[in-house]
Design a protein around this motif. Structure first.
Motif, PDB file in Angstrom:
ATOM      1  N   THR A 497      53.773   8.104  55.614  1.00 46.79           N
ATOM      2  CA  THR A 497      54.150   6.694  55.674  1.00 46.79           C
ATOM      3  C   THR A 497      53.472   5.947  54.535  1.00 46.79           C
ATOM      4  OG1 THR A 497      52.273   6.070  57.058  1.00 46.79           O
ATOM      5  CG2 THR A 497      54.243   6.875  58.195  1.00 46.79           C
ATOM      6  N   LEU A 498      53.723   4.656  54.488  1.00 52.43           N
ATOM      7  CA  LEU A 498      53.041   3.834  53.489  1.00 52.43           C
ATOM      8  C   LEU A 498      51.533   3.917  53.665  1.00 52.43           C
ATOM      9  CD1 LEU A 498      53.338   1.723  51.187  1.00 52.43           C
ATOM     10  CD2 LEU A 498      53.350  -0.034  52.976  1.00 52.43           C
ATOM     11  N   HIS A 499      51.080   3.993  54.927  1.00 52.62           N
ATOM     12  CA  HIS A 499      49.648   4.077  55.190  1.00 52.62           C
ATOM     13  C   HIS A 499      49.054   5.375  54.640  1.00 52.62           C
ATOM     14  CE1 HIS A 499      46.179   2.361  57.231  1.00 52.62           C
ATOM     15  NE2 HIS A 499      45.863   3.574  57.663  1.00 52.62           N
ATOM     16  N   SER A 500      49.889   6.393  54.428  1.00 52.78           N
ATOM     17  CA  SER A 500      49.394   7.644  53.852  1.00 52.78           C
ATOM     18  C   SER A 500      48.836   7.424  52.447  1.00 52.78           C
ATOM     19  CB  SER A 500      50.516   8.683  53.811  1.00 52.78           C
ATOM     20  OG  SER A 500      50.985   8.986  55.108  1.00 52.78           O
ATOM     21  N   LEU A 501      49.322   6.378  51.762  1.00 48.10           N
ATOM     22  CA  LEU A 501      48.778   6.076  50.430  1.00 48.10           C
ATOM     23  C   LEU A 501      47.319   5.652  50.524  1.00 48.10           C
ATOM     24  CD1 LEU A 501      51.794   4.155  48.853  1.00 48.10           C
ATOM     25  CD2 LEU A 501      51.082   6.509  48.405  1.00 48.10           C
ATOM     26  N   ARG A 502      46.952   5.004  51.610  1.00 45.74           N
ATOM     27  CA  ARG A 502      45.538   4.655  51.824  1.00 45.74           C
ATOM     28  C   ARG A 502      44.701   5.929  51.959  1.00 45.74           C
ATOM     29  NH1 ARG A 502      41.725   0.988  53.579  1.00 45.74           N
ATOM     30  NH2 ARG A 502      40.495   1.566  55.420  1.00 45.74           N
ATOM     31  N   HIS A 503      45.275   6.925  52.626  1.00 45.31           N
ATOM     32  CA  HIS A 503      44.564   8.194  52.751  1.00 45.31           C
ATOM     33  C   HIS A 503      44.489   8.923  51.408  1.00 45.31           C
ATOM     34  CE1 HIS A 503      44.696   7.246  56.890  1.00 45.31           C
ATOM     35  NE2 HIS A 503      45.952   7.588  57.091  1.00 45.31           N
ATOM     36  N   SER A 504      45.530   8.770  50.593  1.00 43.56           N
ATOM     37  CA  SER A 504      45.475   9.344  49.243  1.00 43.56           C
ATOM     38  C   SER A 504      44.382   8.665  48.419  1.00 43.56           C
ATOM     39  CB  SER A 504      46.837   9.181  48.551  1.00 43.56           C
ATOM     40  OG  SER A 504      47.830   9.934  49.221  1.00 43.56           O
ATOM     41  N   PHE A 505      44.192   7.365  48.628  1.00 45.21           N
ATOM     42  CA  PHE A 505      43.093   6.660  47.963  1.00 45.21           C
ATOM     43  C   PHE A 505      41.740   7.218  48.409  1.00 45.21           C
ATOM     44  CE2 PHE A 505      39.948   3.183  48.266  1.00 45.21           C
ATOM     45  CZ  PHE A 505      39.815   2.863  46.928  1.00 45.21           C
ATOM     46  N   GLU A 506      41.596   7.484  49.719  1.00 41.94           N
ATOM     47  CA  GLU A 506      40.352   8.071  50.226  1.00 41.94           C
ATOM     48  C   GLU A 506      40.123   9.456  49.613  1.00 41.94           C
ATOM     49  OE1 GLU A 506      38.032   6.895  52.162  1.00 41.94           O
ATOM     50  OE2 GLU A 506      38.893   5.056  52.988  1.00 41.94           O
ATOM     51  N   ASP A 507      41.196  10.240  49.468  1.00 43.86           N
ATOM     52  CA  ASP A 507      41.066  11.546  48.831  1.00 43.86           C
ATOM     53  C   ASP A 507      40.591  11.400  47.391  1.00 43.86           C
ATOM     54  OD1 ASP A 507      41.837  12.805  51.117  1.00 43.86           O
ATOM     55  OD2 ASP A 507      43.881  13.269  50.447  1.00 43.86           O
ATOM     56  N   ALA A 508      41.100  10.382  46.691  1.00 43.53           N
ATOM     57  CA  ALA A 508      40.689  10.150  45.306  1.00 43.53           C
ATOM     58  C   ALA A 508      39.215   9.752  45.236  1.00 43.53           C
ATOM     59  CB  ALA A 508      41.571   9.078  44.666  1.00 43.53           C
ATOM     60  N   LEU A 509      38.754   8.947  46.208  1.00 46.93           N
ATOM     61  CA  LEU A 509      37.327   8.615  46.264  1.00 46.93           C
ATOM     62  C   LEU A 509      36.499   9.879  46.472  1.00 46.93           C
ATOM     63  CD1 LEU A 509      37.221   5.429  48.564  1.00 46.93           C
ATOM     64  CD2 LEU A 509      36.835   5.504  46.099  1.00 46.93           C
TER      65      LEU A 509
END
Length: 576
Positions: A497-509
């Protein structure tokens, strides 16, 4: 003051006054209905009296309907004890024989012995009935107790038998004590310890009106808290209240909700089927019955996260407030949680690098359409989620003035405003703009919004029924993901979902090695502990420090050409 039945004259004015019946004391108190008849004339008052009495009867009928719980239910042990303890507290005087020290004449002594014999025969009969489980003689009394308390007991459940048994034990013990005094045995102690148990129960002030019901608690809690809640928080409490009312009973005294009753609620919550409110057949049933039906049909239940973070967390908050306000002595729901065996990083799906390339390698980003369908939020919203990890409601509810300067850098000032609140305290913070957004022209977009006089950064974003902004972006992005045939790769496979992009941001961190640093937690808006700098939500962190860390958040597979800025029309800001 002159009185006739239901009429009372106070000064020169006539009133209708009728005592509320005991059955509605739990709702209306143990006072009286009083209504001015708006006249000084007795004859006119008599004429107007029937209308006032009709209003009185309507109030009583409404109170009875409110008091009686909708569906029959099991009574809790603590609830039964409290019911009988109240009856015991109010009934002791009726079992007290006359023990004034005086000389009886021969006829009086003979009459007293005859009375004692009759009472002992009746007592022996009650003991036999108790042993045989025959409580029929008590049913009128039990019905009155339940009616006055507004309880709808399931007569087929063993708890109803326990109520009758407890009440009969108390009745027998009181009669034993009274007869012992008639025999001169003033030191008599009943063989059944039930009276000592009931004397130790804290019933509150005498009278049914002192009952603190679950419905009363919910009303008081909302009166104290609801004005500070968002619409989504109010909506989240609605199914929780339904579970509590249907499982515990709306008119149950909250002082009788013990750990056993709390576990009953907990087990009910664990069995809740997904989307109960949308299932037309199950939604009509009381929650415990719906859970049983769903179990027999093999329907999937709600997730551990919903159990812990929604139902149980909100229930703990409700009863925690009750404890603070002295409605109850302790919170029986504390630490009732299911064990989540899934590691935090596996509890959601993030996009893989290849999937991010598929998403952002297509329109509108590949075509340079910065306002697809005339909505810039569709272009910028997913990018802000990817490079800043923001929830979509944060940028969609942002004001143009909240893109400002700090420490010589352009930053976003995330704070509650007239359009929307933030999820929690730690989301309130300053964050610098990611260099990739700057390269793509985000600051130019902000300036163009200012040029046309827009107050809201994305004026096309409208408030939904929960008070949130950005649902249109969420829905549009879901269609985009489906059209590009993307599936999750983690434990929640299929849920991108769109919220998965927030998780992708966490992965990048995490990949940059800054996820658990103070800067990383500040950038993501996660809990930052008791660190005084962290509590200041980044005020103590120089924006240059944060910008340096944010620049390490990269997505190597996302390559987007810079697009030309689309001229924007003047858009009136939505009403708050």
């Amino acid at each position: 003051m002159k009185n006739t039945q239901y009429l009372v004259q106070i000064g020169s004015r006539w009133y209708c006054r009728v005592r509320w019946p005991k059955e509605v004391w739990a709702t209306l108190g143990n006072g009286s209905f009083k209504k001015s008849l708006e006249t000084d004339s007795h004859s006119e008052a008599v004429t107007r009296l029937p209308g006032a009495l009709q209003e009185f009867q309507g109030r009583v009928a409404k109170a009875k309907a409110q008091q009686l719980e909708a569906a029959p239910r099991r009574l809790g042990v603590g609830e039964i004890t409290l019911l009988v303890a109240r009856w015991f507290e109010q009934s002791q005087g009726a079992f007290q024989p006359s023990t004034k020290p005086r000389q009886f004449d021969p006829q009086e002594r003979q009459d007293r012995r005859a009375l004692l014999e009759r009472q002992e025969v009746q007592l022996a009969r009650k003991r036999t009935q108790l042993g045989e489980g025959d409580y029929s003689t008590l049913y009128p009394l039990v019905d009155g107790l339940l009616s006055r308390a507004g309880l709808n007991a399931d007569r087929e459940d063993p708890s109803f038998g326990l109520l009758c048994q407890t009440l009969m034990r108390a009745w027998i013990a009181l009669e034993e004590t009274a007869l012992a005094k008639m025999r001169g045995e003033f030191g008599h102690l009943p063989s059944d310890p039930i009276l000592n148990e009931l004397k130790g129960v804290e019933t509150g002030a005498s009278g049914v009106s002192s009952t603190k019901t679950l419905n009363g608690l919910i009303e008081a809690y909302e009166a104290a808290k609801a004005d500070r809640w968002s619409q989504s928080t109010k909506n989240a409490y609605t199914p929780v209240y339904r579970v509590l009312r249907d499982t515990l009973g709306a008119n149950r005294d909250v002082r009788s909700v013990d750990r056993e009753a709390a576990r009953e609620v907990f087990e009910t919550v664990k069995g809740l089927p997904r989307n109960l409110g949308k299932n037309t057949d199950l939604a009509k049933l009381p929650v415990p019955a719906a859970v049983a039906a769903a179990r027999s049909l093999g329907l999937p239940t709600i997730s551990p996260k919903s159990i812990n973070d929604s139902y149980m967390a909100l229930t703990v908050a409700l009863f925690g407030w009750a404890e603070v306000e002295r409605w109850i002595d302790y919170n029986p729901f504390t630490k009732l949680r299911v064990v989540e065996e899934v590691a935090p990083e596996d509890k959601r799906d993030a996009f893989t690098p290849e999937q991010l390339a598929t998403v952002f390698g297509g329109a509108p980003w590949s075509t340079g359409d910065t306002a697809p369908s005339g909505k810039p939020s569709l272009y910028w919203g997913p990018l802000i989620a990817l490079y800043h990890g923001l929830r979509i409601g944060e940028p969609c509810g942002m004001l143009t003035e909240e893109v400002t300067e700090r420490d010589g850098l352009v930053v976003m000032n995330l704070k509650p405003n007239d359009l929307r609140r933030l999820k929690n305290r730690q989301t309130k913070r300053f964050i610098p703009i990611h260099p990739e957004l700057i390269r793509l022209g985000f600051l130019d977009y902000v300036e163009e919004r200012r040029r046309v006089g827009d107050v809201q950064l994305f004026p096309e974003a409208q408030r939904d029924a929960n008070g949130h902004y950005g649902d249109h972006v969420t829905d549009w992005f879901a269609r985009l993901v489906k059209a590009r045939d993307l599936q999750g790769k983690g434990i929640n496979s299929g849920n991108l979902t769109l919220h998965s992009l927030r998780h992708s941001f966490e992965d990048a961190l995490r990949n940059a090695g800054i996820e658990e640093t103070l800067e990383g937690k500040t950038l993501s808006g996660r809990t930052r502990g008791s660190d005084p700098t962290a509590v200041a939500y980044g005020n103590g962190l120089n924006m240059l420090q944060l910008a340096d860390k944010l620049a390490k958040v990269i997505h190597t597979t996302v390559v987007i050409p810079k697009a030309s800025l689309v001229a924007l029309p003047v858009t009136p800001a939505p009403s708050s």
